[in-house]
Design a protein around this motif. Structure first.
Motif, short mmCIF file in Angstrom:
data_model
loop_
_atom_site.label_atom_id
_atom_site.label_comp_id
_atom_site.label_asym_id
_atom_site.label_seq_id
_atom_site.Cartn_x
_atom_site.Cartn_y
_atom_site.Cartn_z
N LEU A 21 5.21 5.92 -8.53
CA LEU A 21 5.59 4.52 -8.45
C LEU A 21 5.39 3.99 -7.03
CD1 LEU A 21 6.85 2.09 -9.94
CD2 LEU A 21 9.10 2.99 -9.30
N ALA A 22 5.78 4.78 -6.05
CA ALA A 22 5.61 4.37 -4.65
C ALA A 22 4.13 4.21 -4.32
CB ALA A 22 6.25 5.40 -3.72
N ARG A 23 3.30 5.11 -4.82
CA ARG A 23 1.86 5.00 -4.58
C ARG A 23 1.29 3.75 -5.22
NH1 ARG A 23 1.95 10.70 -5.38
NH2 ARG A 23 1.37 10.44 -7.57
N ALA A 24 1.72 3.48 -6.45
CA ALA A 24 1.23 2.28 -7.15
C ALA A 24 1.63 1.02 -6.41
CB ALA A 24 1.79 2.26 -8.58
N ALA A 25 2.89 0.96 -5.96
CA ALA A 25 3.34 -0.21 -5.21
C ALA A 25 2.53 -0.38 -3.93
CB ALA A 25 4.83 -0.06 -4.88
N GLY A 26 2.22 0.74 -3.27
CA GLY A 26 1.43 0.68 -2.05
C GLY A 26 0.04 0.15 -2.27
N VAL A 27 -0.59 0.56 -3.37
CA VAL A 27 -1.93 0.07 -3.70
C VAL A 27 -1.92 -1.44 -3.91
CG1 VAL A 27 -3.75 0.11 -5.46
CG2 VAL A 27 -2.74 2.26 -4.66
N ILE A 28 -0.91 -1.92 -4.65
CA ILE A 28 -0.83 -3.36 -4.92
C ILE A 28 -0.52 -4.13 -3.64
CG2 ILE A 28 0.43 -5.14 -6.18
CD1 ILE A 28 0.84 -3.10 -8.43
N GLU A 29 0.37 -3.60 -2.82
CA GLU A 29 0.70 -4.26 -1.56
C GLU A 29 -0.55 -4.40 -0.68
OE1 GLU A 29 5.39 -3.22 -0.66
OE2 GLU A 29 3.83 -1.93 0.18
N GLU A 30 -1.35 -3.34 -0.62
CA GLU A 30 -2.54 -3.37 0.22
C GLU A 30 -3.59 -4.34 -0.30
OE1 GLU A 30 -5.89 -0.30 2.08
OE2 GLU A 30 -4.17 0.48 0.98
N SER A 31 -3.78 -4.33 -1.62
CA SER A 31 -4.84 -5.16 -2.20
C SER A 31 -4.45 -6.63 -2.30
CB SER A 31 -5.24 -4.64 -3.58
OG SER A 31 -4.15 -4.71 -4.48
N CYS A 32 -3.15 -6.91 -2.43
CA CYS A 32 -2.70 -8.28 -2.64
C CYS A 32 -1.92 -8.86 -1.46
CB CYS A 32 -1.85 -8.37 -3.91
SG CYS A 32 -2.73 -7.89 -5.41
N SER A 33 -1.73 -8.07 -0.44
CA SER A 33 -1.07 -8.52 0.80
C SER A 33 0.29 -9.15 0.53
CB SER A 33 -1.97 -9.52 1.54
OG SER A 33 -3.21 -8.92 1.87
N GLN A 34 1.10 -8.45 -0.26
CA GLN A 34 2.46 -8.94 -0.49
C GLN A 34 3.39 -7.76 -0.69
OE1 GLN A 34 4.01 -9.99 -4.42
NE2 GLN A 34 1.93 -10.55 -5.00
N LYS A 35 4.68 -7.98 -0.45
CA LYS A 35 5.70 -6.97 -0.63
C LYS A 35 5.92 -6.72 -2.11
CE LYS A 35 9.33 -4.35 0.25
NZ LYS A 35 9.19 -2.98 0.82
N VAL A 36 5.96 -5.44 -2.50
CA VAL A 36 6.24 -5.05 -3.88
C VAL A 36 7.52 -4.21 -3.89
CG1 VAL A 36 5.45 -3.76 -5.89
CG2 VAL A 36 3.81 -5.08 -4.53
N HIS A 37 8.51 -4.65 -4.63
CA HIS A 37 9.76 -3.92 -4.75
C HIS A 37 9.67 -2.95 -5.92
CE1 HIS A 37 11.70 -6.77 -1.98
NE2 HIS A 37 10.98 -7.69 -2.61
N TYR A 38 10.37 -1.84 -5.83
CA TYR A 38 10.30 -0.87 -6.93
C TYR A 38 11.51 0.04 -6.91
CZ TYR A 38 8.60 2.28 -3.23
OH TYR A 38 8.48 3.00 -2.08
#
Length: 263
Positions: free
Chosen positions: A44-61
């Protein structure tokens, strides 16, 4: 197309990989603020990191076992702490183990109820009142083609996902006056780890090679191929949008034409 959901707040379940991850990333690309959950905290942490990097926004999880009421309660409390409430709720949970009706024991039926039905009811109960108060909401459940055409060997999934579909149809009537839509997305053969596991088991039983079995399998799909998680996510993204405001109480198949019934 302007989807009208930038800045909206969404919870996407089982979002560490597969369909959930693709839905989450698609929402993030439209500016939706995300909260993700899944059982495996590292994935889950890896997935959130991928989305944060690609979309330039904070992802909570937060890691969460949706089968356990205490784990769901912790998730609900955390989402409310971070977001106060939700605009978009995407129900998604891995399927139960394979079995026939006659080989399914009482504990398997009960686990299926907790996994597929009770988890959705609990999250709905927690977040829909806030959606109703604000006069806007989108609820989407990832179900299965089996709710329309039962799949052999998936007795628990066939039964309980169908129950979820009936419950969501009822719910859609109740919340429509509050500008909340409630829909189910039924994936057919989408290239995910879950499908690969099922196909591997079926191949072993058939006595065919993987290539031979897949050739026969793909012949049952008019599109002639497996779908991609991204194609499935595109349908979820539209249902979550302002543009889909008059679509509710529906089960929409994303299956390359595999479903043979006309309704």
């Amino acid at each position: 197309m302007e989807l009208g959901i930038s800045g909206k707040k969404a919870l996407v379940c089982a979002a560490s990989k597969g369909l959930g991850f693709s839905i989450a990333r698609s929402l993030a690309e439209e500016g939706v603020r995300l909260f993700l959950c899944a059982r495996d905290g590292e994935s889950l942490a890896r997935a959130a990191g991928v989305i944060e990097e690609s979309c330039s926004q904070k992802v909570h999880y937060k890691s969460c076992d949706l089968l356990q009421i205490s784990s769901r309660q912790e998730l609900i409390a955390k989402v409310k702490e971070v977001f106060s409430g939700l605009d978009i709720l995407v129900h998604n949970v891995g399927g139960p183990k394979t079995s026939t009706v006659l080989t399914t024991c009482a504990s398997d039926w009960q686990e299926g109820f907790e996994r597929l039905f009770q988890s959705t009811a609990h999250l709905n109960e927690s977040f829909i009142p806030g959606m109703a108060a604000q006069g806007w909401g989108r609820i989407i459940a990832v179900t299965s083609l089996s709710v329309l055409e039962p799949i052999a060997g998936l007795a628990v999934s066939n039964a309980l996902r169908s129950a979820v579909t009936a419950m969501f149809k009822t719910l859609s009537d109740e919340v429509a006056p509050f500008n909340i839509t409630v829909n189910c997305l039924a994936p057919g053969s989408i290239a995910t780890d879950r499908l690969d596991d099922l196909l591997s088991a079926c191949t072993k039983k058939s006595g065919l090679t993987r290539e031979q079995y897949m050739s026969q399998y793909l012949n049952t799909i008019p599109a002639g191929r497996l779908g991609t998680p991204e194609e499935f996510a595109a349908a979820a993204l539209f249902l979550a949008s302002e543009k889909a405001s008059y679509i509710t109480g529906s089960t929409i198949c994303v299956d390359g034409g595999k479903r043979r019934s006309t309704y």
